[in-house]
Design an enzyme around this catalytic site. Structure first.
Site, PDB file in Angstrom:
ATOM      1  N   TYR A 116       0.838  -1.206   0.000  1.00 19.61           N
ATOM      2  CA  TYR A 116       0.000   0.000   0.000  1.00 19.61           C
ATOM      3  C   TYR A 116       0.870   1.253   0.000  1.00 19.61           C
ATOM      4  O   TYR A 116       0.697   2.159  -0.826  1.00 19.61           O
ATOM      5  CB  TYR A 116      -0.899  -0.048   1.230  1.00 19.61           C
ATOM      6  CG  TYR A 116      -1.677   1.193   1.544  1.00 19.61           C
ATOM      7  CD1 TYR A 116      -2.797   1.541   0.792  1.00 19.61           C
ATOM      8  CD2 TYR A 116      -1.325   2.012   2.620  1.00 19.61           C
ATOM      9  CE1 TYR A 116      -3.536   2.671   1.099  1.00 19.61           C
ATOM     10  CE2 TYR A 116      -2.056   3.136   2.935  1.00 19.61           C
ATOM     11  CZ  TYR A 116      -3.160   3.468   2.171  1.00 19.61           C
ATOM     12  OH  TYR A 116      -3.892   4.590   2.485  1.00 19.61           O
ATOM     13  N   ARG A 163      -0.109   5.660  17.727  1.00 22.13           N
ATOM     14  CA  ARG A 163      -0.609   6.466  16.617  1.00 22.13           C
ATOM     15  C   ARG A 163      -1.061   7.816  17.185  1.00 22.13           C
ATOM     16  O   ARG A 163      -1.510   7.895  18.329  1.00 22.13           O
ATOM     17  CB  ARG A 163      -1.831   5.818  15.935  1.00 22.13           C
ATOM     18  CG  ARG A 163      -1.583   4.480  15.269  1.00 22.13           C
ATOM     19  CD  ARG A 163      -0.708   4.604  14.026  1.00 22.13           C
ATOM     20  NE  ARG A 163      -0.629   3.344  13.298  1.00 22.13           N
ATOM     21  CZ  ARG A 163       0.303   2.409  13.514  1.00 22.13           C
ATOM     22  NH1 ARG A 163       1.255   2.598  14.429  1.00 22.13           N
ATOM     23  NH2 ARG A 163       0.305   1.302  12.784  1.00 22.13           N
TER      24      ARG A 163
END
Ligand code: UGA
Length: 369
Positions: A167, A240
């Site tokens: 990706y 994150r």
């Protein structure tokens, strides 16, 4: 310093085509752009289930139910717009190592004609790329994770066998193609790199409105609603920085209104202040769910460590920490993300409960709706 490879400038956009308008980011963007009251929006997607029904009545919105593989639609998007926002993608990590060909096609091959057409027509292309292009976490001089910067951070991907990076590679190559068209043929472009945008309507729940493993927020909501433990991949120590979708859309509104400043730029959009471990995110979501919807659980909320191979399969890899440097976004957009996780989680949890609660457990009369 601006690194624009072309000097193209245009008047502020009036006609905006949004490709991928039915997805999570697209549906929020269409809503925010329409609220401005000065744009005509053409929304393209294969489904508009996420677009709030009240918007569909708006005279300033035209919906085109089609795939971007339809060359007629692509031609119209370029010919009849001032700016094209390109959001179509396959962007769930569970697919990167299990359906790599589809991931490469959706994020690169199918978008090449769009880039070519925009270049030929000198149409402003705002392409939504990804923070994943930075790859693995970067170590700064003191051993700490270095914030990721658009124009000088290295892009560090794993080996080819680690198909997690299909990706990121596809997205990176498309960025390079766009940049090259800008440099060689004067394509006016802006590349946006979103860092973990979260909010209502994100992703899907397996077996209800999609199939497979969504991103972490929807995984945790499915577990909370389904009376299951929340899975922490390799213990959930990876981190994150999450940004609220409303902060993100505010940045895009500013970007669209500033072609002169933003063309030729790659721009990170994220909230460095919302950096948490995945285990911490799980705990905070559980706490919010417990406070607001405890009656929906028959069992105590639990957390379960799972290995990455068991959860995602062979070829998965991860980024340990991902912090955006948003200095450029601040400078170009006069923008600052302001929503903390504590502020955004209750709305997000309530949205999932409202949309999926019934499908999980039937209507619970004790639950306010
Ligand atoms: C993803 C996509 O790859 C990017 O397209 C996108 O830019 C980015 O999200 C984003 O939302 O901006 P990633 O952050 O790895 O990247 O995706 P998530 O699926 O949300 O996973 C975050 C972390 O949670 C990973 O470390 C994952 O292993 C972990 N996880 C996920 C769990 O611990 N439990 C789960 O149930 C699901």
């Amino acid at each position: 310093m601006t690194t624009a490879p072309n000097a193209a400038t245009v008047a502020p956009a009036a006609r905006i085509w949004v490709l991928g308008a039915g997805g999570f980011l697209g549906s929020h963007l269409v809503e925010a752009l329409l609220k401005q009251g000065r744009y005509r929006i053409t929304a393209v997607d294969t489904s508009f289930a996420k677009l709030p029904p009240r918007l569909q009545e708006q005279g300033r919105l035209t919906r085109v139910e089609a795939s971007i593989a339809d060359t007629g639609v692509l031609a119209a998007a370029v010919d009849e717009s001032d700016v094209v926002l390109s959001l179509t993608a396959l962007c769930n990590p569970a697919l990167y190592n299990t359906r790599p060909l589809a991931v490469i096609d959706a994020n690169y091959t199918h978008l090449v004609p769009l880039v070519e057409r925009c270049a030929a027509a000198r149409r402003w292309l705002v392409h939504f790329s990804t923070c994943e292009v930075y790859g693995r976490s970067l170590r700064g001089p003191a051993g700490l994770t270095a914030p990721m910067r658009e124009d000088d951070s290295p892009l560090v991907l794993g080996s080819v066998a680690q198909q997690r990076w299909t990706y990121a590679s596809a997205k990176q190559l498309l960025e390079r193609l766009i940049w090259a068209y800008g440099a060689e043929q004067g394509l006016p472009f802006t590349i946006v790199r979103p860092f973990n945008v979260i909010g209502p309507r994100m992703d899907f729940i397996d077996g209800i409105d999609g199939v497979g493993t969504p991103r972490v927020l929807a995984c945790f909501m499915a577990a909370l609603l389904g009376d299951e433990p929340l899975c922490l991949v390799d213990g959930g120590e990876q981190r994150r920085a999450f940004i609220a979708v409303q902060d993100f859309t505010e940045a895009i509104l500013r970007l669209v209104a500033r072609p002169r400043r933003c063309q030729g730029e790659i721009i990170n959009l994220g909230h460095p202040g919302n950096d948490v471990s995945i285990a911490e995110l799980a705990a905070r979501m559980a706490e919010v769910f417990q406070e607001r919807h405890a009656a929906r659980r028959a069992t105590r909320i639990a957390f379960e460590r799972v290995s990455a191979v068991d959860f995602y399969g062979v070829g998965y890899d991860d980024t340990n920490r991902r912090i955006p440097d948003i200095g450029k976004a601040r400078r170009l957009l006069d923008w600052e993300p302001t929503t903390s996780l504590a502020q955004m989680l209750p709305t997000i949890v309530d949205d999932y409960v409202a949309r999926y609660g019934e499908a999980f457990r039937g209507v619970d009369p004790r639950e306010p709706r």
